[in-house]
Design a protein around this motif. Structure first.
Motif, mmCIF file in Angstrom:
data_model
loop_
_atom_site.group_PDB
_atom_site.id
_atom_site.type_symbol
_atom_site.label_atom_id
_atom_site.label_comp_id
_atom_site.label_asym_id
_atom_site.label_seq_id
_atom_site.Cartn_x
_atom_site.Cartn_y
_atom_site.Cartn_z
ATOM 1 N N ARG A 1 0.823 -1.201 0.000
ATOM 2 C CA ARG A 1 0.000 0.000 0.000
ATOM 3 C C ARG A 1 0.864 1.261 0.000
ATOM 4 O O ARG A 1 0.664 2.165 -0.778
ATOM 5 N N ALA B 1 -3.066 -8.239 -5.492
ATOM 6 C CA ALA B 1 -3.267 -6.850 -5.073
ATOM 7 C C ALA B 1 -3.733 -6.004 -6.252
ATOM 8 O O ALA B 1 -4.581 -5.126 -6.106
ATOM 9 N N SER B 2 -3.182 -6.296 -7.432
ATOM 10 C CA SER B 2 -3.530 -5.468 -8.585
ATOM 11 C C SER B 2 -4.975 -5.696 -9.009
ATOM 12 O O SER B 2 -5.563 -4.885 -9.701
ATOM 13 N N ARG C 1 -7.320 -5.749 -6.962
ATOM 14 C CA ARG C 1 -8.135 -4.903 -6.091
ATOM 15 C C ARG C 1 -7.773 -3.431 -6.236
ATOM 16 O O ARG C 1 -8.422 -2.590 -5.652
ATOM 17 N N SER C 2 -6.708 -3.152 -6.967
ATOM 18 C CA SER C 2 -6.350 -1.741 -7.070
ATOM 19 C C SER C 2 -5.931 -1.396 -8.487
ATOM 20 O O SER C 2 -5.339 -2.207 -9.192
ATOM 21 N N GLU D 1 -4.040 1.636 -10.751
ATOM 22 C CA GLU D 1 -3.248 2.851 -10.578
ATOM 23 C C GLU D 1 -2.689 3.280 -11.923
ATOM 24 O O GLU D 1 -2.331 2.450 -12.752
ATOM 25 N N GLY E 1 -13.770 1.254 -0.532
ATOM 26 C CA GLY E 1 -12.370 1.256 -0.972
ATOM 27 C C GLY E 1 -11.686 2.538 -0.580
ATOM 28 O O GLY E 1 -12.043 3.176 0.403
ATOM 29 N N THR F 1 -4.433 6.112 -7.453
ATOM 30 C CA THR F 1 -4.669 4.708 -7.144
ATOM 31 C C THR F 1 -6.082 4.563 -6.597
ATOM 32 O O THR F 1 -6.462 5.272 -5.671
ATOM 33 N N GLN G 1 -8.381 1.769 -4.864
ATOM 34 C CA GLN G 1 -8.383 0.427 -4.273
ATOM 35 C C GLN G 1 -9.810 0.031 -3.944
ATOM 36 O O GLN G 1 -10.575 0.834 -3.424
ATOM 37 N N GLU H 1 -12.325 -2.745 -1.980
ATOM 38 C CA GLU H 1 -12.335 -3.720 -0.881
ATOM 39 C C GLU H 1 -12.669 -5.103 -1.415
ATOM 40 O O GLU H 1 -13.457 -5.252 -2.349
#
Lengths: 391, 318
Positions: B19, B121-122, B124-125, B127, B207, B227, B229, B231
């Motif tokens: 994060r 992770a990507s 959920r987010s 950027e 998020g 970014t 994100q 949840e």
């Protein structure tokens, strides 16, 4: 208003379309007095430039009269006689500030399409496919000009419409081709293609100090113009092996700089040309890099290859080993017109160059499809068909 | 994937503190990582190496089988060969299956698992980063003022400001769906980072929005990384189908984030949102590419109308 629309591959029609309106503070509306065909339009016509949509208004080389301005426009007023550069630049981004107007960050809204293809998104261009912005083109009675203060230049009284018109695209493109060569006194420059841009590149090379310019084409009337109007030595590639001839004409060295003013739809002779035609027809390559190959092979060691002819996608069999081992400099790009037009206007005023002879076929907008036919087939000595939409 | 030491240490560090690092503009973003993670185990991999060529041979030889079946066999054979040779199964990745899970780690696998966390992770987010030729402080001030967001986020129908940099946003998607969300500014590092927690009106966390700002090298202005994100975990298959559909419509989250940043850049650098809207002749049916390209580029801009902005639309005078 009436406008020339692209309807499909090799299909053009003059239609009645809505008038443009001012949408942003920096916009101006220009009543188009003269609008010219351009060699790069042929790539749209032939379907080699992706992302054309039926109904698109084409045309990007034009001049006319300002009839409306947005609230943010200060330097232009209604009634001004202007030429407008075909490439749209915002004037505020890092690239525009460096004078690299055709790399503008902000004027091409089609980034979602261009980013995956080119890695980055370049400037928008009037009437030149949705990949390059999707802007309505100039073969119309009126055109919306975004960032009008940056791209529009008032035409001094001493310059006729017909001469100013070509400062929109052909002249700055040809001039940039020569400028990219980094010409020093005594240089020998070879120019492939004797259309309007090639002819202007020849003149510009001389203006920038070249001692000799050798022009390459296959049409006798174009070679004659290159020789008689611009003072170039000429070479018909249908009669001579270009690389061999250039080598001999330059004392075995090769030209110091080579300009590709042809681009993706080059013609040629022999097996290599047939190979490219087949691959392009089968959509296995998008461009025919015949001139690019010749230029790389012909150029002297350590010389410069300047590419100003338009390429759209993938090319094949580029002799990159030759380019690398010969230490060539490759320079290229769409024209940075906004950077060159002020000095070109001065040069036209001083009589150093007069592009008005490029207009061989003036005609009304209604005759535009015929104009493109003449231009495409290069019949009747057609160098540029020029329409008068606002007449 | 080349396994040099430098890359391993970067990956591990990224995994440990995703994060924090994701927000910094100079960090490698998760979506740029190659998704070639081995997910097929030993015996199964060998079976694929054997079965693939058999399927291909069947496709090539069997004249009694119909053409569509032979084409399908050809595709299956190719995929089997690929998963056998590379150890990467596209179908498994799509379905979120991993037959190597639980197998004792070796060097390469450790690296791949480090990546796999990042890949998760990507999901959920999202950027994206852009460079803007304006001073950092000016961009920070504009972004911190949520009332100015409608100028460059066209999905926002209206904004109500709340205390301490918070806001209520009324959004409308391209499909016409409406969504109201509540933003709370949880972090405001002057000239560096802005973080908003995003929740729905009932207080359920949706998020987080992170804006990281940093000076661009060579006096090119400011780098801005946005970014978004979300949840929770999406499962592989549905996420993939949904993202393909959204991409075709030009509404995938990454496209939206990029679009917001591009419009923000245009507005800050030129004072307006670029548009190619204009007249055209009668349209015939569009090719597929034309459909993708049509995405939003034809929409005329909404001109900046915020307190302190006096720009207006002028109409053409004939």
């Amino acid at each position: 208003m009436r406008a020339l629309c692209w309807k499909g591959v090799n299909e053009l029609a003059v239609e009645t379309v809505p008038d443009p309106t001012i949408l942003n503070p920096s916009d101006a509306i220009v009543r188009v007095k003269l609008s010219s065909v351009c060699g790069s339009d042929l790539h749209l016509l032939d379907g080699y430039m992706p992302s054309m949509r039926s109904g698109d208004i084409i045309g990007h080389e034009f001049m006319g009269e300002v009839v409306a301005v947005g609230s943010g426009v200060r330097k232009l007023k209604i009634g001004d006689r202007v030429l407008v550069v075909s490439v749209i630049g915002c004037g505020a981004c890092w690239y525009c500030r460096r004078g690299e107007w055709s790399l503008c960050d902000n004027t091409n809204p089609s980034d979602q399409a261009m980013d995956p293809l080119f890695g980055q998104t370049t400037a928008g261009i009037f009437g030149y496919s949705h990949l390059l912005g999707g802007y309505a083109g100039s073969h119309a009675e009126y055109i919306r000009v975004p960032f009008a203060e940056q791209g529009s230049f008032k035409i001094p009284d001493g310059i006729a419409d017909q001469a100013a018109l070509f400062l929109s695209d052909a002249v700055p493109t040809g001039f940039m081709a020569a400028d990219l060569c980094g010409i020093t006194p005594g240089d020998v420059v070879a120019v492939w293609g004797c259309g309007a841009v090639g002819l202007m590149a020849i003149r510009s090379a001389y203006l920038l100090g070249a001692e000799r310019v050798i022009a390459i084409d296959r049409f006798p009337e174009r070679l004659r113009l290159a020789e008689q109007r611009e003072g170039a030595e000429t070479l018909n590639y249908e009669l001579f092996d270009v690389t061999e001839a250039l080598k001999e004409m330059t004392g075995g060295r090769g030209p110091d700089a080579c300009i590709d003013a042809v681009g993706m739809e080059a013609h040629g002779v022999g097996l290599a040309y047939t190979y490219d035609r087949i691959k392009q027809a089968a959509r296995l390559e998008s461009d025919r890099p015949i001139v690019l190959r010749e230029a790389i092979l012909a150029c002297r060691k350590g010389g410069t290859v300047s590419v100003i002819g338009v390429y759209g996608g993938m090319v094949d069999k580029i002799p990159f080993g030759a380019a690398m081992n010969k230490g060539l400099t490759l320079r290229m790009g769409q024209q940075h017109g906004q950077k060159y037009v002020p000095q070109l206007l001065e040069r036209v005023e001083r009589g150093e160059l007069d592009p008005s002879y490029l207009c061989t076929h003036p005609m009304s907008l209604e005759e535009a499809p015929r104009g493109y036919e003449l231009f495409k087939t290069k019949s009747d000595g057609c160098l540029r068909a020029v329409f008068r939409p606002g007449a | 994937m080349s396994a040099n030491t430098g890359e391993i240490s970067t990956s591990v560090e990224l995994t440990r503190r995703p994060r924090r690092l994701l927000a910094r503009t100079e960090a490698v973003p998760a979506h740029a990582i190659r998704r070639r993670i081995a997910n097929v185990g030993g015996a199964e991999r060998w079976a694929s190496v054997v079965a693939g060529p058999l399927a291909l041979r069947w496709a090539a030889r069997s004249r009694r089988t119909s053409v569509p079946t032979r084409l399908a066999l050809f595709a299956v054979g190719t995929l089997l060969v690929e998963r056998g040779v590379t150890g990467v199964c596209r179908l498994y990745r799509w379905l979120g299956v991993d037959s190597l899970r639980g197998v004792p780690h070796t060097g390469r696998r450790v690296l791949e698992e480090a990546h796999s966390d990042l890949v998760a992770a990507s999901r959920r987010s999202v950027e994206r980063t852009v460079t803007i030729m304006r001073p950092l402080a000016e961009l920070h001030a504009t972004l911190r003022n949520v009332l100015r967001w409608p100028m460059f986020v066209d999905a926002i129908e209206s904004v109500e400001a709340r205390d301490a940099g918070g806001a209520v946003l009324h959004l409308r998607g391209a499909d016409g769906r409406r969504l109201t969300c509540v933003l709370a500014l949880v972090q405001d590092q002057p000239d560096a980072e802005l973080v908003w927690d995003v929740s729905d009106q009932g207080g359920r966390r949706l998020g987080r929005l992170i804006v990281a700002l940093g000076p661009a090298a060579g006096a090119r202005g400011t780098e801005v990384r946005l970014t978004a994100q979300v949840e929770g975990d999406g499962d592989g298959a549905t996420m993939t189908v949904a993202s393909w559909a959204a991409k075709l419509a030009g509404e995938a989250p990454e496209q939206q984030v990029r679009r917001i940043l591009r419009r923000f850049k245009q507005l800050m650098e030129t004072g307006e949102i670029t548009t190619a809207a204009g007249p055209s002749g009668t349209r015939q049916s569009d090719p597929v590419l034309g459909r993708i390209l049509r995405t939003r580029t034809d929409a005329p801009p909404r001109l900046p109308r915020s307190p302190g902005s006096s720009q207006t639309t002028a109409r053409e005078e004939d």
